[in-house]
Motif scaffolding. Structure first.
Motif, PDB file in Angstrom:
ATOM      1  N   GLN A 186     -14.904 -46.977   6.069  1.00 16.44           N
ATOM      2  CA  GLN A 186     -15.399 -46.168   7.188  1.00 16.44           C
ATOM      3  C   GLN A 186     -14.918 -44.723   7.105  1.00 16.44           C
ATOM      4  O   GLN A 186     -15.635 -43.786   7.458  1.00 16.44           O
ATOM      5  N   LYS A 187     -13.696 -44.530   6.617  1.00 14.30           N
ATOM      6  CA  LYS A 187     -13.087 -43.197   6.599  1.00 14.30           C
ATOM      7  C   LYS A 187     -13.538 -42.352   5.402  1.00 14.30           C
ATOM      8  O   LYS A 187     -13.004 -41.274   5.165  1.00 14.30           O
ATOM      9  N   GLY A 188     -14.519 -42.855   4.645  1.00 18.46           N
ATOM     10  CA  GLY A 188     -15.101 -42.066   3.569  1.00 18.46           C
ATOM     11  C   GLY A 188     -14.366 -42.161   2.251  1.00 18.46           C
ATOM     12  O   GLY A 188     -14.539 -41.289   1.382  1.00 18.46           O
ATOM     13  N   PHE A 189     -13.608 -43.233   2.049  1.00 17.16           N
ATOM     14  CA  PHE A 189     -12.823 -43.299   0.815  1.00 17.16           C
ATOM     15  C   PHE A 189     -13.661 -43.630  -0.418  1.00 17.16           C
ATOM     16  O   PHE A 189     -13.223 -43.377  -1.540  1.00 17.16           O
ATOM     17  N   THR A 190     -14.853 -44.142  -0.233  1.00 12.45           N
ATOM     18  CA  THR A 190     -15.723 -44.289  -1.404  1.00 12.45           C
ATOM     19  C   THR A 190     -16.105 -42.905  -1.937  1.00 12.45           C
ATOM     20  O   THR A 190     -16.210 -42.705  -3.156  1.00 12.45           O
ATOM     21  N   LEU A 191     -16.291 -41.941  -1.045  1.00 14.30           N
ATOM     22  CA  LEU A 191     -16.588 -40.566  -1.470  1.00 14.30           C
ATOM     23  C   LEU A 191     -15.374 -39.941  -2.144  1.00 14.30           C
ATOM     24  O   LEU A 191     -15.482 -39.307  -3.193  1.00 14.30           O
ATOM     25  N   ILE A 192     -14.209 -40.148  -1.527  1.00 12.83           N
ATOM     26  CA  ILE A 192     -12.984 -39.550  -2.075  1.00 12.83           C
ATOM     27  C   ILE A 192     -12.669 -40.109  -3.449  1.00 12.83           C
ATOM     28  O   ILE A 192     -12.360 -39.360  -4.390  1.00 12.83           O
ATOM     29  N   LEU A 193     -12.758 -41.429  -3.591  1.00 12.42           N
ATOM     30  CA  LEU A 193     -12.427 -42.044  -4.886  1.00 12.42           C
ATOM     31  C   LEU A 193     -13.411 -41.626  -5.972  1.00 12.42           C
ATOM     32  O   LEU A 193     -13.029 -41.469  -7.136  1.00 12.42           O
ATOM     33  N   SER A 194     -14.670 -41.434  -5.582  1.00  9.99           N
ATOM     34  CA  SER A 194     -15.665 -40.998  -6.565  1.00  9.99           C
ATOM     35  C   SER A 194     -15.392 -39.577  -7.055  1.00  9.99           C
ATOM     36  O   SER A 194     -15.833 -39.191  -8.129  1.00  9.99           O
ATOM     37  N   ALA A 195     -14.653 -38.817  -6.256  1.00  9.04           N
ATOM     38  CA  ALA A 195     -14.404 -37.418  -6.594  1.00  9.04           C
ATOM     39  C   ALA A 195     -13.029 -37.185  -7.198  1.00  9.04           C
ATOM     40  O   ALA A 195     -12.677 -36.037  -7.490  1.00  9.04           O
ATOM     41  N   LEU A 196     -12.243 -38.231  -7.397  1.00  6.61           N
ATOM     42  CA  LEU A 196     -10.853 -38.058  -7.820  1.00  6.61           C
ATOM     43  C   LEU A 196     -10.714 -37.234  -9.103  1.00  6.61           C
ATOM     44  O   LEU A 196      -9.786 -36.431  -9.235  1.00  6.61           O
ATOM     45  N   GLU A 197     -11.597 -37.438 -10.050  1.00  7.86           N
ATOM     46  CA  GLU A 197     -11.478 -36.716 -11.322  1.00  7.86           C
ATOM     47  C   GLU A 197     -12.002 -35.280 -11.235  1.00  7.86           C
ATOM     48  O   GLU A 197     -11.785 -34.483 -12.148  1.00  7.86           O
ATOM     49  N   THR A 198     -12.694 -34.966 -10.124  1.00  5.38           N
ATOM     50  CA  THR A 198     -13.187 -33.599  -9.926  1.00  5.38           C
ATOM     51  C   THR A 198     -12.198 -32.757  -9.127  1.00  5.38           C
ATOM     52  O   THR A 198     -12.207 -31.524  -9.230  1.00  5.38           O
ATOM     53  N   LEU A 199     -11.340 -33.408  -8.362  1.00  2.51           N
ATOM     54  CA  LEU A 199     -10.419 -32.673  -7.488  1.00  2.51           C
ATOM     55  C   LEU A 199      -9.552 -31.645  -8.225  1.00  2.51           C
ATOM     56  O   LEU A 199      -9.299 -30.563  -7.688  1.00  2.51           O
ATOM     57  N   PRO A 200      -9.085 -31.938  -9.466  1.00  2.00           N
ATOM     58  CA  PRO A 200      -8.253 -30.930 -10.155  1.00  2.00           C
ATOM     59  C   PRO A 200      -8.947 -29.587 -10.358  1.00  2.00           C
ATOM     60  O   PRO A 200      -8.278 -28.566 -10.530  1.00  2.00           O
ATOM     61  N   THR A 201     -10.284 -29.574 -10.338  1.00  2.00           N
ATOM     62  CA  THR A 201     -11.006 -28.316 -10.570  1.00  2.00           C
ATOM     63  C   THR A 201     -11.002 -27.412  -9.344  1.00  2.00           C
ATOM     64  O   THR A 201     -11.420 -26.250  -9.435  1.00  2.00           O
ATOM     65  N   LEU A 202     -10.534 -27.925  -8.201  1.00  7.23           N
ATOM     66  CA  LEU A 202     -10.584 -27.147  -6.962  1.00  7.23           C
ATOM     67  C   LEU A 202      -9.396 -26.205  -6.804  1.00  7.23           C
ATOM     68  O   LEU A 202      -9.383 -25.372  -5.893  1.00  7.23           O
ATOM     69  N   GLY A 203      -8.380 -26.344  -7.652  1.00  5.69           N
ATOM     70  CA  GLY A 203      -7.216 -25.479  -7.534  1.00  5.69           C
ATOM     71  C   GLY A 203      -6.440 -25.708  -6.265  1.00  5.69           C
ATOM     72  O   GLY A 203      -6.027 -24.756  -5.592  1.00  5.69           O
ATOM     73  N   ALA A 204      -6.213 -26.973  -5.914  1.00 12.39           N
ATOM     74  CA  ALA A 204      -5.510 -27.323  -4.680  1.00 12.39           C
ATOM     75  C   ALA A 204      -4.536 -28.464  -4.941  1.00 12.39           C
ATOM     76  O   ALA A 204      -4.610 -29.149  -5.971  1.00 12.39           O
ATOM     77  N   LYS A 205      -3.625 -28.652  -3.991  1.00 14.75           N
ATOM     78  CA  LYS A 205      -2.748 -29.819  -3.980  1.00 14.75           C
ATOM     79  C   LYS A 205      -3.299 -30.819  -2.963  1.00 14.75           C
ATOM     80  O   LYS A 205      -3.847 -30.417  -1.923  1.00 14.75           O
ATOM     81  N   PHE A 206      -3.130 -32.121  -3.234  1.00 15.52           N
ATOM     82  CA  PHE A 206      -3.646 -33.162  -2.350  1.00 15.52           C
ATOM     83  C   PHE A 206      -2.523 -34.126  -1.980  1.00 15.52           C
ATOM     84  O   PHE A 206      -1.834 -34.648  -2.860  1.00 15.52           O
ATOM     85  N   VAL A 207      -2.361 -34.354  -0.664  1.00 17.61           N
ATOM     86  CA  VAL A 207      -1.326 -35.274  -0.179  1.00 17.61           C
ATOM     87  C   VAL A 207      -1.984 -36.267   0.771  1.00 17.61           C
ATOM     88  O   VAL A 207      -2.577 -35.864   1.793  1.00 17.61           O
ATOM     89  N   PHE A 208      -1.887 -37.559   0.444  1.00 18.09           N
ATOM     90  CA  PHE A 208      -2.493 -38.620   1.247  1.00 18.09           C
ATOM     91  C   PHE A 208      -1.391 -39.497   1.849  1.00 18.09           C
ATOM     92  O   PHE A 208      -0.390 -39.790   1.189  1.00 18.09           O
ATOM     93  N   LEU A 209      -1.618 -39.934   3.087  1.00 18.61           N
ATOM     94  CA  LEU A 209      -0.710 -40.869   3.761  1.00 18.61           C
ATOM     95  C   LEU A 209      -1.541 -41.943   4.438  1.00 18.61           C
ATOM     96  O   LEU A 209      -2.459 -41.626   5.216  1.00 18.61           O
ATOM     97  N   GLY A 210      -1.258 -43.213   4.159  1.00 20.00           N
ATOM     98  CA  GLY A 210      -1.987 -44.264   4.854  1.00 20.00           C
ATOM     99  C   GLY A 210      -1.838 -45.612   4.176  1.00 20.00           C
ATOM    100  O   GLY A 210      -1.204 -45.752   3.125  1.00 20.00           O
ATOM    101  N   SER A 211      -2.418 -46.614   4.796  1.00 15.99           N
ATOM    102  CA  SER A 211      -2.436 -47.968   4.240  1.00 15.99           C
ATOM    103  C   SER A 211      -3.757 -48.612   4.624  1.00 15.99           C
ATOM    104  O   SER A 211      -4.437 -48.172   5.553  1.00 15.99           O
ATOM    105  N   GLY A 212      -4.116 -49.656   3.911  1.00 16.62           N
ATOM    106  CA  GLY A 212      -5.376 -50.324   4.207  1.00 16.62           C
ATOM    107  C   GLY A 212      -5.779 -51.242   3.076  1.00 16.62           C
ATOM    108  O   GLY A 212      -4.951 -52.017   2.560  1.00 16.62           O
ATOM    109  N   HIS A 213      -7.021 -51.144   2.637  1.00 10.32           N
ATOM    110  CA  HIS A 213      -7.527 -52.027   1.591  1.00 10.32           C
ATOM    111  C   HIS A 213      -6.756 -51.817   0.282  1.00 10.32           C
ATOM    112  O   HIS A 213      -6.536 -50.676  -0.146  1.00 10.32           O
ATOM    113  N   GLY A 214      -6.401 -52.917  -0.342  1.00  8.92           N
ATOM    114  CA  GLY A 214      -5.618 -52.855  -1.566  1.00  8.92           C
ATOM    115  C   GLY A 214      -6.287 -52.071  -2.676  1.00  8.92           C
ATOM    116  O   GLY A 214      -5.633 -51.347  -3.422  1.00  8.92           O
ATOM    117  N   TRP A 215      -7.617 -52.206  -2.811  1.00  2.00           N
ATOM    118  CA  TRP A 215      -8.299 -51.524  -3.912  1.00  2.00           C
ATOM    119  C   TRP A 215      -8.267 -50.010  -3.726  1.00  2.00           C
ATOM    120  O   TRP A 215      -8.234 -49.265  -4.712  1.00  2.00           O
TER     121      TRP A 215
END
Length: 485
Positions: free
Chosen positions: A315-344
């Motif tokens: 629901q929180k859009g993690f399918t979008l986030i996970l699909s973009a994981l390899e593109t995130l380094p191109t944004l020139g930013a740092k990413f910090v995530f906090l949370g728990s939920g589905h194991g995958w």
């Protein structure tokens, strides 16, 4: 209507009550809205189960508690189910915790059947009986989600309670959870009349649907944002239940949630290394340094810090986030995530942590002080929800000067306006539920961050938004009066 004829008496019936019992936004609403209603002149009180550990947290808080001399009793499955009533007051709001063996299990069951649903039915009937020992009878019962949906159903169709009178409101915090289970032995044990199991009442494709029953039976139905009230009437949002909601639209309204701005206040927040406000952002820079240090990054990094505090679910859009994981380094930013939920999702974030340790940090679990640091120390808050009834995180982020990147859906659309809109805005939005849209919004945000003067204007505008409960409390008060006419 009330002892004076003008004061409205409302009993909040909620299975969560923050900060003592909380799984999601429901707990926050139950913990903060009654305070605002009290200030607005409503005689509101709260009843909630004493789940395991809840009273320990109440006692540890230092609040004065009293065990009432009488127990509250209700009949379920031809047996008397009683509970001890522990009373306290939280900022002038009387709160009644029900302690019983019925509430000794997990708050929410993994599988719903007659046995695991029975504590919620018992809780609702005990709430209906509470007036007998309080010598205070509510004019209105305000129920929340499927876990207290049995109460409006009982007032309409229970073999005893349908004769006693009473009015109710049901607030839909998340229609994805409806309380669906097999008809028997639930119907017989519950005391609901057999004829209430029909397509105009409790029946839903051959099963019992508690939330559907409450939507039909309650005198009024609310959702937690105006936009969500519109969305849930469409098949795309709520599938088969959309027809029921559309049919009941005459009593449906959307009232935007607020946040507890006393608790979520960067000017007084004890969890921060240094406090700050829109007029003095020095403390935010200090929080940013502390967050970067905790994440293992260089504290003086000038790259934008993108943070996310969330349940790790689709629901929180993690399918979008996970699909973009390899593109995130191109944004020139740092990413910090906090949370728990589905194991995958947790596994994918841990792997990203290992592959990109120079830009990515994942803190697994929920840590209240650390969440405050993310809200305060981040520059950008990522929340690309697939659907979002209201959302509180984007409001908290703006309160702390962290600019949201959100999808235009539900309460996110009601609270976040794109900075490139003609009137100016407080965040960055996208419409399509895909990675391309999310990355487009993130790219715009990270680019704008590099214009310090422009970013400061956006940040101050976000921090000055009014997300208190004051407006919403008055809307609820007006709805209470209308419901009692």
């Amino acid at each position: 209507m009330g002892e004076t004829g003008t004061t409205i008496r409302v009993l909040f019936v909620s299975t969560e009550y923050a900060p003592f019992s909380k799984v999601g936004g429901l707990g926050d609403v139950a913990g903060s809205l009654p305070k605002a209603l009290r200030r607005a002149g409503v005689d509101v009180r709260v009843v909630t189960p004493a789940w395991p550990g809840v009273l320990d947290r109440v006692f540890a808080s230092g609040l004065k508690t009293t065990v009432l001399p009488e127990r509250v009793c209700a009949a379920h499955d031809w047996r008397i189910r009683d509970a001890e009533v522990v009373k306290t007051e939280v900022e002038d709001v009387p709160v009644y915790f029900l302690r019983s063996e019925d509430y000794m299990g997990d708050m929410y069951p993994w599988h719903l059947d007659s046995r695991t649903a029975s504590p919620f039915a018992i809780f609702c009937m005990q709430a209906l009986e509470l007036h007998r020992i309080l010598k205070w009878k509510p004019d209105l019962y305000h129920c929340h989600d499927w876990t207290s949906a049995f109460l409006p159903c009982a007032l309409a169709w229970h073999r005893h309670y349908r004769h006693v009178g009473g009015r109710s409101i049901i607030t839909l915090h998340n229609v994805a959870h409806q309380g669906i289970l097999e008809r028997e032995p639930f119907m017989e044990a519950s005391g609901l009349e057999p004829w209430s199991f029909n397509m105009e009442a409790m029946e839903f494709y051959g099963q019992v649907n508690l939330l559907k029953g409450a939507i039909v039976a309650a005198n009024a139905v609310t959702t937690v944002s105006p936009r969500y009230a519109q969305e849930i009437q469409t098949y795309e949002s709520t599938q088969e239940l959309s027809g029921v909601i559309y049919k009941q639209r005459h009593k449906l309204s959307g009232i935007l949630n607020g946040i507890d701005t006393d608790y979520w206040n960067p000017d007084t927040d004890r969890h921060l290394p240094e406090r700050f406000s829109a007029k003095n952002l020095k403390g935010k820079a200090r929080a940013r340094e502390e967050l970067l240090n905790r994440a293992g990054f260089a504290p003086q990094s000038q790259e934008p810090v993108v943070v996310c505090v969330s349940r790790l679910v689709e629901q929180k859009g993690f399918t979008l986030i996970l699909s973009a994981l390899e593109t995130l380094p191109t944004l020139g930013a740092k990413f910090v995530f906090l949370g728990s939920g589905h194991g995958w999702i947790e596994n994918a974030l841990r792997q990203a942590n290992e592959r990109h340790p120079d830009i990515f940090r994942f803190f697994q679990g929920y840590d209240e002080p650390l969440s405050h640091l993310l809200y305060a120390g981040g520059d950008i808050f990522l929340m690309p929800s697939v659907f979002e009834p209201c959302g509180l995180s984007q409001m908290i982020a703006m309160r702390y000067g962290t600019i949201p990147v959100v999808r235009e859906v539900g309460g996110l659309k009601d609270t976040v306006t794109d900075v490139d809109s003609p009137e100016g805005g407080n965040g960055f939005t996208f419409q399509t539920c895909d990675t391309v849209g999310m990355l487009w919004a993130l790219q715009r945000a990270t680019a704008r961050f590099r214009d310090a003067e422009d970013w400061d204007r956006i940040r101050v505008r976000a921090m000055q938004e009014d997300f208190t409960w004051s407006k919403s409390a008055l809307l609820y008060k007006a709805l209470y009066r209308k419901t009692l006419l």
